[in-house]
Design a protein around this motif. Sequence first.
Motif, PDB file in Angstrom:
ATOM      1  N   ALA A  89       0.831  -1.201   0.000  1.00  0.00           N
ATOM      2  CA  ALA A  89       0.000   0.000   0.000  1.00  0.00           C
ATOM      3  C   ALA A  89       0.867   1.252   0.000  1.00  0.00           C
ATOM      4  O   ALA A  89       0.555   2.238  -0.659  1.00  0.00           O
ATOM      5  CB  ALA A  89      -0.921  -0.007   1.220  1.00  0.00           C
ATOM      6  N   TYR A  90       1.979   1.199   0.738  1.00  0.00           N
ATOM      7  CA  TYR A  90       2.865   2.363   0.810  1.00  0.00           C
ATOM      8  C   TYR A  90       3.407   2.717  -0.567  1.00  0.00           C
ATOM      9  O   TYR A  90       3.356   3.867  -0.998  1.00  0.00           O
ATOM     10  CB  TYR A  90       4.002   2.069   1.787  1.00  0.00           C
ATOM     11  CG  TYR A  90       5.049   3.140   1.852  1.00  0.00           C
ATOM     12  CD1 TYR A  90       4.726   4.413   2.323  1.00  0.00           C
ATOM     13  CD2 TYR A  90       6.360   2.893   1.448  1.00  0.00           C
ATOM     14  CE1 TYR A  90       5.683   5.408   2.385  1.00  0.00           C
ATOM     15  CE2 TYR A  90       7.321   3.880   1.508  1.00  0.00           C
ATOM     16  CZ  TYR A  90       6.983   5.138   1.971  1.00  0.00           C
ATOM     17  OH  TYR A  90       7.931   6.121   2.020  1.00  0.00           O
ATOM     18  N   VAL A  91       3.906   1.703  -1.253  1.00  0.00           N
ATOM     19  CA  VAL A  91       4.461   1.945  -2.594  1.00  0.00           C
ATOM     20  C   VAL A  91       3.386   2.511  -3.514  1.00  0.00           C
ATOM     21  O   VAL A  91       3.621   3.486  -4.237  1.00  0.00           O
ATOM     22  CB  VAL A  91       5.052   0.638  -3.177  1.00  0.00           C
ATOM     23  CG1 VAL A  91       5.552   0.875  -4.590  1.00  0.00           C
ATOM     24  CG2 VAL A  91       6.173   0.126  -2.292  1.00  0.00           C
ATOM     25  N   ILE A  92       2.183   1.905  -3.459  1.00  0.00           N
ATOM     26  CA  ILE A  92       1.117   2.384  -4.341  1.00  0.00           C
ATOM     27  C   ILE A  92       0.702   3.805  -3.974  1.00  0.00           C
ATOM     28  O   ILE A  92       0.584   4.680  -4.837  1.00  0.00           O
ATOM     29  CB  ILE A  92      -0.091   1.427  -4.294  1.00  0.00           C
ATOM     30  CG1 ILE A  92       0.299   0.103  -4.956  1.00  0.00           C
ATOM     31  CG2 ILE A  92      -1.302   2.042  -5.008  1.00  0.00           C
ATOM     32  CD1 ILE A  92      -0.816  -0.896  -5.037  1.00  0.00           C
ATOM     33  N   ALA A  93       0.537   4.054  -2.685  1.00  0.00           N
ATOM     34  CA  ALA A  93       0.062   5.374  -2.256  1.00  0.00           C
ATOM     35  C   ALA A  93       1.031   6.476  -2.657  1.00  0.00           C
ATOM     36  O   ALA A  93       0.623   7.557  -3.068  1.00  0.00           O
ATOM     37  CB  ALA A  93      -0.141   5.386  -0.741  1.00  0.00           C
ATOM     38  N   ARG A  94       2.335   6.195  -2.558  1.00  0.00           N
ATOM     39  CA  ARG A  94       3.323   7.242  -2.844  1.00  0.00           C
ATOM     40  C   ARG A  94       3.580   7.425  -4.338  1.00  0.00           C
ATOM     41  O   ARG A  94       4.160   8.419  -4.753  1.00  0.00           O
ATOM     42  CB  ARG A  94       4.638   6.928  -2.123  1.00  0.00           C
ATOM     43  CG  ARG A  94       4.620   7.258  -0.640  1.00  0.00           C
ATOM     44  CD  ARG A  94       4.280   8.721  -0.399  1.00  0.00           C
ATOM     45  NE  ARG A  94       4.411   9.088   1.000  1.00  0.00           N
ATOM     46  CZ  ARG A  94       3.463   9.675   1.721  1.00  0.00           C
ATOM     47  NH1 ARG A  94       2.285   9.934   1.177  1.00  0.00           N
ATOM     48  NH2 ARG A  94       3.670  10.006   2.967  1.00  0.00           N
ATOM     49  N   ASN A  97       0.145   8.996  -7.863  1.00  0.00           N
ATOM     50  CA  ASN A  97      -0.059  10.291  -8.505  1.00  0.00           C
ATOM     51  C   ASN A  97       0.944  10.545  -9.611  1.00  0.00           C
ATOM     52  O   ASN A  97       0.692  11.299 -10.539  1.00  0.00           O
ATOM     53  CB  ASN A  97       0.013  11.410  -7.473  1.00  0.00           C
ATOM     54  CG  ASN A  97      -1.255  11.440  -6.637  1.00  0.00           C
ATOM     55  OD1 ASN A  97      -2.263  10.880  -7.041  1.00  0.00           O
ATOM     56  ND2 ASN A  97      -1.180  12.067  -5.475  1.00  0.00           N
ATOM     57  N   LYS A  98       2.113   9.905  -9.482  1.00  0.00           N
ATOM     58  CA  LYS A  98       3.159  10.123 -10.471  1.00  0.00           C
ATOM     59  C   LYS A  98       3.032   9.170 -11.653  1.00  0.00           C
ATOM     60  O   LYS A  98       3.414   9.497 -12.758  1.00  0.00           O
ATOM     61  CB  LYS A  98       4.536   9.920  -9.816  1.00  0.00           C
ATOM     62  CG  LYS A  98       4.896  11.020  -8.841  1.00  0.00           C
ATOM     63  CD  LYS A  98       6.284  10.812  -8.257  1.00  0.00           C
ATOM     64  CE  LYS A  98       6.302   9.681  -7.255  1.00  0.00           C
ATOM     65  NZ  LYS A  98       7.483   9.614  -6.397  1.00  0.00           N
ATOM     66  N   LEU A 105      -2.701  -0.231 -10.659  1.00  0.00           N
ATOM     67  CA  LEU A 105      -2.625  -1.280  -9.638  1.00  0.00           C
ATOM     68  C   LEU A 105      -3.635  -1.038  -8.527  1.00  0.00           C
ATOM     69  O   LEU A 105      -4.294  -1.960  -8.050  1.00  0.00           O
ATOM     70  CB  LEU A 105      -1.223  -1.333  -9.023  1.00  0.00           C
ATOM     71  CG  LEU A 105      -0.142  -1.963  -9.871  1.00  0.00           C
ATOM     72  CD1 LEU A 105       1.137  -2.095  -9.060  1.00  0.00           C
ATOM     73  CD2 LEU A 105      -0.581  -3.340 -10.352  1.00  0.00           C
ATOM     74  N   TYR A 106      -3.760   0.215  -8.123  1.00  0.00           N
ATOM     75  CA  TYR A 106      -4.717   0.552  -7.069  1.00  0.00           C
ATOM     76  C   TYR A 106      -6.132   0.118  -7.459  1.00  0.00           C
ATOM     77  O   TYR A 106      -6.805  -0.588  -6.714  1.00  0.00           O
ATOM     78  CB  TYR A 106      -4.668   2.064  -6.800  1.00  0.00           C
ATOM     79  CG  TYR A 106      -5.682   2.524  -5.793  1.00  0.00           C
ATOM     80  CD1 TYR A 106      -5.485   2.324  -4.443  1.00  0.00           C
ATOM     81  CD2 TYR A 106      -6.862   3.167  -6.201  1.00  0.00           C
ATOM     82  CE1 TYR A 106      -6.420   2.733  -3.511  1.00  0.00           C
ATOM     83  CE2 TYR A 106      -7.795   3.591  -5.276  1.00  0.00           C
ATOM     84  CZ  TYR A 106      -7.568   3.369  -3.929  1.00  0.00           C
ATOM     85  OH  TYR A 106      -8.503   3.777  -3.019  1.00  0.00           O
ATOM     86  N   TYR A 155      -5.541   1.350   3.639  1.00  0.00           N
ATOM     87  CA  TYR A 155      -4.156   1.795   3.883  1.00  0.00           C
ATOM     88  C   TYR A 155      -3.824   3.026   3.041  1.00  0.00           C
ATOM     89  O   TYR A 155      -3.242   3.990   3.519  1.00  0.00           O
ATOM     90  CB  TYR A 155      -3.167   0.694   3.520  1.00  0.00           C
ATOM     91  CG  TYR A 155      -2.755  -0.226   4.644  1.00  0.00           C
ATOM     92  CD1 TYR A 155      -2.366   0.275   5.889  1.00  0.00           C
ATOM     93  CD2 TYR A 155      -2.718  -1.605   4.460  1.00  0.00           C
ATOM     94  CE1 TYR A 155      -1.968  -0.577   6.903  1.00  0.00           C
ATOM     95  CE2 TYR A 155      -2.321  -2.472   5.479  1.00  0.00           C
ATOM     96  CZ  TYR A 155      -1.945  -1.943   6.697  1.00  0.00           C
ATOM     97  OH  TYR A 155      -1.552  -2.784   7.687  1.00  0.00           O
ATOM     98  N   VAL A 156      -4.171   2.963   1.746  1.00  0.00           N
ATOM     99  CA  VAL A 156      -3.789   4.053   0.849  1.00  0.00           C
ATOM    100  C   VAL A 156      -4.419   5.360   1.315  1.00  0.00           C
ATOM    101  O   VAL A 156      -3.752   6.399   1.373  1.00  0.00           O
ATOM    102  CB  VAL A 156      -4.170   3.726  -0.617  1.00  0.00           C
ATOM    103  CG1 VAL A 156      -4.100   4.971  -1.491  1.00  0.00           C
ATOM    104  CG2 VAL A 156      -3.238   2.656  -1.168  1.00  0.00           C
TER     105      VAL A 156
END
Lengths: 274, 278
Positions: A89-94, A97-98, A105-106, A155-156
Motif C-alpha cells: 500500500a505504501y508503494v502504491i500510495a506514494r 499520482n506520479k 494497480l490501485y 491503507y492508501v
Amino acid sequence: MNKKTNWIVTILIALGSLVILLPLYLAISIALKTPKELADSVLSFPIGLHFENFTKAIKATNFFHAFKNSAYITLISVAFTIITNSMVAYVIARNMNKSKFFKFLYYYFVSALFVPFPIIMLPIVKQTSDLGMNNPNGLAFLYVVYGIAFNIFIYVGYIRSIPRALEEAAIVDGCGTWTTFWKIIFPLMSPINATVAILTCLWAWNDFMLPLIILNDPSHITLPLAQYVFQSEFGTNYNLAFASYLMALSPMIVVYIFAQKWIINGVTQGAVKQ
Amino acid sequence: MTIPAVVLFAAFHTFPVLKGIYYSFTNWDGLSLDYKFVGLRNYLNLIGDKNVWNSYIFTFKFALVSTILVNIISLLLAMGLNTKIKFKNFFRAVYFLPNVLSILIVGFIFNYIFAYVIPALGTKLGIELLKSNILGNQKFAWIGVVIVAVWQASALNTILYLSGLQTVPEELYEAASLDGANKFQEFWNVTFPVIAPFFTINMVLAMKNFLMVFDHVMSLTSGGPGRATESISLLIYRSGFAGGEFAYQSANSVIYFMFIIIISVFQIKFLQKREMDM
C-alpha cells in the motif's frame, strides 16, 4: 450542548439491547444446564452450574486441536497481512499520482472487492489442491492475498494523509527507502495497522467458507468447521453443543472486550474513508 | 514488494476468475481427465433450470428485504445511541457485539431458538403463529434467515451510521430549531442529507454481503425445507463440488458475478446522484 439525559430513548435503547442479549443469555444458560433441566423448561435459570458440559464438549469436538489450528491460521494471517499489505500500500500510495502504472494497480486491487467469492470458489479449490496448499499454511496464505483488495483501499487512504516531508527529511539524513519505511512510516501507521489487524483477525477466526472448501484433512479442522461437524454428528445433545459454541465464540468476545475502542474506530475508518 | 504482491494476487484471484469463466464454456465435471468445449450451452441450460431460478429468487428476495430492514434498524439505533442517554458506551458495546461473532455459530444458536424456544413461548402464551418452527415451513423459512441476518448485520451498519451522525455540525440543528423545524423536518432536511454518503455505503455493502449469503443458510436450514432457502452461493457450492456440475455452476457464477456488478454499479450511481441533489 449539555442537554439532559433523554430517558425515553434510554429506555427504548435498553429494551432493544435485550434483542442482542437474550439469545446470548440463552446460549449461556443452555450450556450450563443438564438435558433434563433443558427438557423441563427452556427459559428458566440453570439450577446447578454444570461446567462438566464444557469438559465433555472439549473431548467430543477435540476442541484444543481445532483451537490450535484456528489460532495458528489467524496469527499467521494477521502478522503477514500487516507486514506485506502495508508495504504494498505504501508503494502504491506514494506513486499513484506520479505513475499511471501504480494508479492502475490501485484500481486493480480495489475492484476485486466486487468479485463474489463463488466465482473463484471452484477453480481455487483445484488450484490449491494441485499445489499442495490445502492445509492451514495455504489457507493463511489465501487470507493474506485476498485481504489485499480491502486493505489497500484503507491503507492508501491513510498513508496519503501522512506528510511527505517526514520521508524527505529521512532521506536527507541518509536513510534508504527500506529504513524510511520501517523507521518512519510504519510506526506512524499504528492506528490503521491496528484496524487491519483486528479486521483480519475477525475474518480469519470466524470464516467458514474458505476452510470448508480448502481444508480436506480432518486434522486441519478450524473452530467454525469443528462446530459444523459437531452439529451434524451430535446434533441432539444441545447442552454440549452450546458449551462448544460458547467456547468457539469466547476468544473473539475476549478480544472485543479488550480492543473494543479500536474495533469500533477501526470498522468506521475501514469502511468510510475517502 | 508490489511486484510479488501483484503476481500472487493475479495468480490466486484474477487467474481463478478467468479460469472460472473459461470452464463455463466447457462440459467439465471437475474430475474427468478431458473435457470438451460446448460454447454457450451451459448458459442456455441455466435459463430453463428450475433450481437456479429458485436460488436467484430466494437470494434476491432475502437480500432486498434484509438490506432495507438493516438500514432502517441501524439508522434508528444510531440516532438513539447518538442522543444523550445513560450508559451510552455500554449500549454501544452491546449493539456492536454481534459483529464479532461467527455467523455460523450465531445461526446454530438461532436454529435452536426457532426450533424450541419460540414454540415453547408460543404454547405458553397461546399464540398460534409462534407454535411451530418457522424454519421448517416451506413458505416462511426465508423470514427466519432474514431475522438472523438482520440481527447480525445491524451491528456493523449501526456503527457506520453512528460515525456519520457525528459529522453533522451542531450549528445546523440550532439553525433548524430557530426556523421552527419539527423533529421529522430536522431529520429529513438536516441529518439525512449530511449522512447521505454513509447511506450509500451502507446500502451497497449490505446488499453485496447479503447477495453472497452462505453461512446463515448452512447453519439455519441447509437450504431447506426442500430447496426453499437455497442461496446462489450454496447451489454453486453443492452442485459444483458434489453434483458433478463444475462447468455448469461456473457458468452460473459468471452470471451471478455480472448481477453483483450491475447491482453495485447501479446502486452507487443512483444513490450518489441523490447525494448531490440534496
